[in-house]
Structure formats: structure tokens, C-alpha cells
Design a protein around this motif. Structure first.
Motif, short mmCIF file in Angstrom:
data_model
loop_
_atom_site.label_atom_id
_atom_site.label_comp_id
_atom_site.label_asym_id
_atom_site.label_seq_id
_atom_site.Cartn_x
_atom_site.Cartn_y
_atom_site.Cartn_z
N ALA A 7 0.82 -1.21 0.00
CA ALA A 7 0.00 0.00 0.00
C ALA A 7 0.85 1.26 0.00
O ALA A 7 0.43 2.29 -0.54
N CYS A 16 -1.91 5.09 -8.40
CA CYS A 16 -2.85 6.11 -7.94
C CYS A 16 -2.60 7.45 -8.64
O CYS A 16 -3.55 8.22 -8.86
N LEU A 77 -4.92 2.10 5.47
CA LEU A 77 -5.03 1.84 4.03
C LEU A 77 -3.82 2.32 3.24
O LEU A 77 -3.83 2.28 2.01
N PHE A 81 -3.69 5.10 -1.48
CA PHE A 81 -5.05 4.75 -1.88
C PHE A 81 -6.10 5.72 -1.34
O PHE A 81 -7.02 6.10 -2.08
N ARG A 85 -8.87 7.79 -3.57
CA ARG A 85 -10.30 7.74 -3.35
C ARG A 85 -10.88 9.14 -3.12
O ARG A 85 -11.92 9.49 -3.67
N GLU A 95 -16.28 6.69 2.35
CA GLU A 95 -15.01 5.96 2.30
C GLU A 95 -14.75 5.09 3.53
O GLU A 95 -14.46 3.90 3.40
N ALA A 99 -14.75 1.00 3.41
CA ALA A 99 -13.55 0.28 3.85
C ALA A 99 -13.90 -0.74 4.92
O ALA A 99 -13.40 -1.88 4.91
N MET A 123 -10.12 -2.44 -1.49
CA MET A 123 -10.00 -1.52 -2.62
C MET A 123 -11.11 -1.75 -3.64
O MET A 123 -11.67 -0.79 -4.18
N ASN A 127 -13.89 1.09 -4.63
CA ASN A 127 -13.91 1.59 -6.01
C ASN A 127 -15.19 1.22 -6.75
O ASN A 127 -15.84 2.08 -7.36
#
Length: 230
Positions: A7, A16, A77, A81, A85, A95, A99, A123, A127
């Protein structure tokens, strides 16, 4: 391998960075197109410049709440990421919830026990869950808007009904924070924000510029109040 090693890796940063870069370029393109269109329809350049500076100013402070959320999500996270987001169609309320759903779907109750496979599930949930909104708009919004405009011309009730439905949605999202005393910080944030918004609206008649910053002031006041309480 600890999932945070991936990550926080350079590879994740590049993955990203690509969509974030596309988002930034898209925003710049829209700004350029809007400026050109404004000139073409005869808008004054000084007014256009004022519009840009005002919009930029009132956008910065609300974005600080997303920055704080990004920092809060990073230990679980990774650094990159959450940045992706919250730069995309992310929302403060969605979010962390998504998660958590992804974490449970992967079979974990704590991030400390999460594996790389669990991180991938998180993820995907975050998404794919949010991507349904633009897809739905793409497929249904034009037809829905056309049908709604036609219906409003034939039924006066829809003019009242659609406004009432919107007010109900806003109430459903906000009223619980004013009535749930078991969660102190959301309650403090909601009440403080409401008080400062009321004050700004009262001062707006005497100082019109305050109206442009009312939301930002209310958000910052709510954050400060939560920090003091916590």
C-alpha cells in the motif's frame, strides 16, 4: 508480506497517480472551456476572475476536511489509496464505511489482522461501490430528467413533491446527528456547524462576502469544536 508494504510502495503511488493526474487535467480543461465560453457570451473578464478566486477560496477550506480524513485513513489503508479515493468521487461519509464493509467481507474485524488479499477486497469494494453512481447517471439521468420535466408541466404536485423529497433526503442525512447523544463528536460538529451557519447568514446582509465563506466557516468551526472536545 504485510499489506501496508504494498500500500505504501512506489508501485501503488504510480497506480494512484495516473487517475489523479487525469482528474486534474480534466478539471483544468473544464476551467479553460468555461473561461472561453464566458468570453464568447460577453461576460466581463473582471467578473470571471472574481468568480475563479471566490470558487477557489471557498473550495480550499471544505477540502481540508477531506485532507484530515485522508490522514486518518492512511495508517490502515496506506498513504496513496486514500489519496486516490478522496481525489476521485470520494466522500467523507462513504469511504470509511466502504472500507469497513470491505474489511468484513474479507473476513477480518481488525486492520491489524488484514492480509494483502483483504486489502485488495477493500480496494475493490471502495472503487466499485462508488463507480455505480456515475454509471447510473450515464444510463438513466437523461431519460429521468426528460420525464421529470414533462411530468412537472402536467402535474403541479411534482413541483412540491420533488422539493419535499430533496428536503427529506437532507433531513435523513443530518437530523440523526442532532439527536444521537451517544456519539458526542458528530453531535458537537452538527450543532456547532449549524450555529455558525446561522450566524453567517445573519451577518450576510451587512457583510455580503461572508455568504461566500459561510459553509467553510461552519465546517472549520465544527472541526475545531470536535478537537476541543476530543
Amino acid at each position: 508480506m504485510n499489506y501496508l508494504d504494498v500500500a505504501n510502495s512506489g508501485f501503488m503511488f504510480v497506480l494512484c497517480l495516473i487517475p489523479v493526474g487525469v482528474i486534474v487535467l480534466q478539471a483544468l480543461r473544464f476551467m479553460i472551456m468555461a473561461w472561453k465560453q464566458g468570453i464568447e457570451i460577453g461576460m466581463d473578464k473582471n467578473k470571471l476572475k472574481k468568480c475563479i478566486t471566490t470558487s477557489a477560496t471557498i473550495s480550499v477550506i471544505p477540502a481540508l476536511s477531506l485532507v484530515s480524513l485522508m490522514i486518518a485513513m492512511s495508517p490502515n489503508l496506506g498513504k496513496f489509496f486514500p489519496w486516490l479515493r478522496l481525489s476521485n468521487i470520494g466522500a467523507g461519509g462513504y469511504e470509511p464505511m466502504a472500507a469497513g464493509i470491505g474489511l468484513e467481507a474479507a473476513g477480518f474485524t481488525e486492520y491489524s489482522a488484514c492480509t494483502l488479499g483483504g486489502f485488495v477486497v477493500i480496494m475493490m469494494v471502495m472503487n466499485i461501490g462508488m463507480s455505480l453512481a456515475p454509471v447510473n447517471c450515464l444510463l438513466t439521468l437523461k431519460g429521468y430528467d426528460k420525464a421529470l420535466k414533462k411530468a412537472k408541466k402536467t402535474s403541479r404536485f411534482l413541483l412540491i413533491g420533488t422539493s419535499a423529497a430533496f428536503a427529506a433526503v437532507v433531513a435523513r442525512l443530518n437530523v440523526p446527528y442532532f439527536t444521537d447523544f451517544s456519539k458526542m463528536l458528530p453531535f458537537v460538529a452538527a450543532v456547532t456547524g449549524a450555529v455558525f451557519m446561522f450566524i453567517c447568514m445573519k451577518l450576510k446582509s451587512r457583510y455580503p462576502v461572508i455568504g461566500d465563506f459561510a459553509l467553510s466557516i461552519a465546517i472549520v468551526a465544527g472541526v475545531i469544536a470536535c478537537c476541543l472536545v476530543a
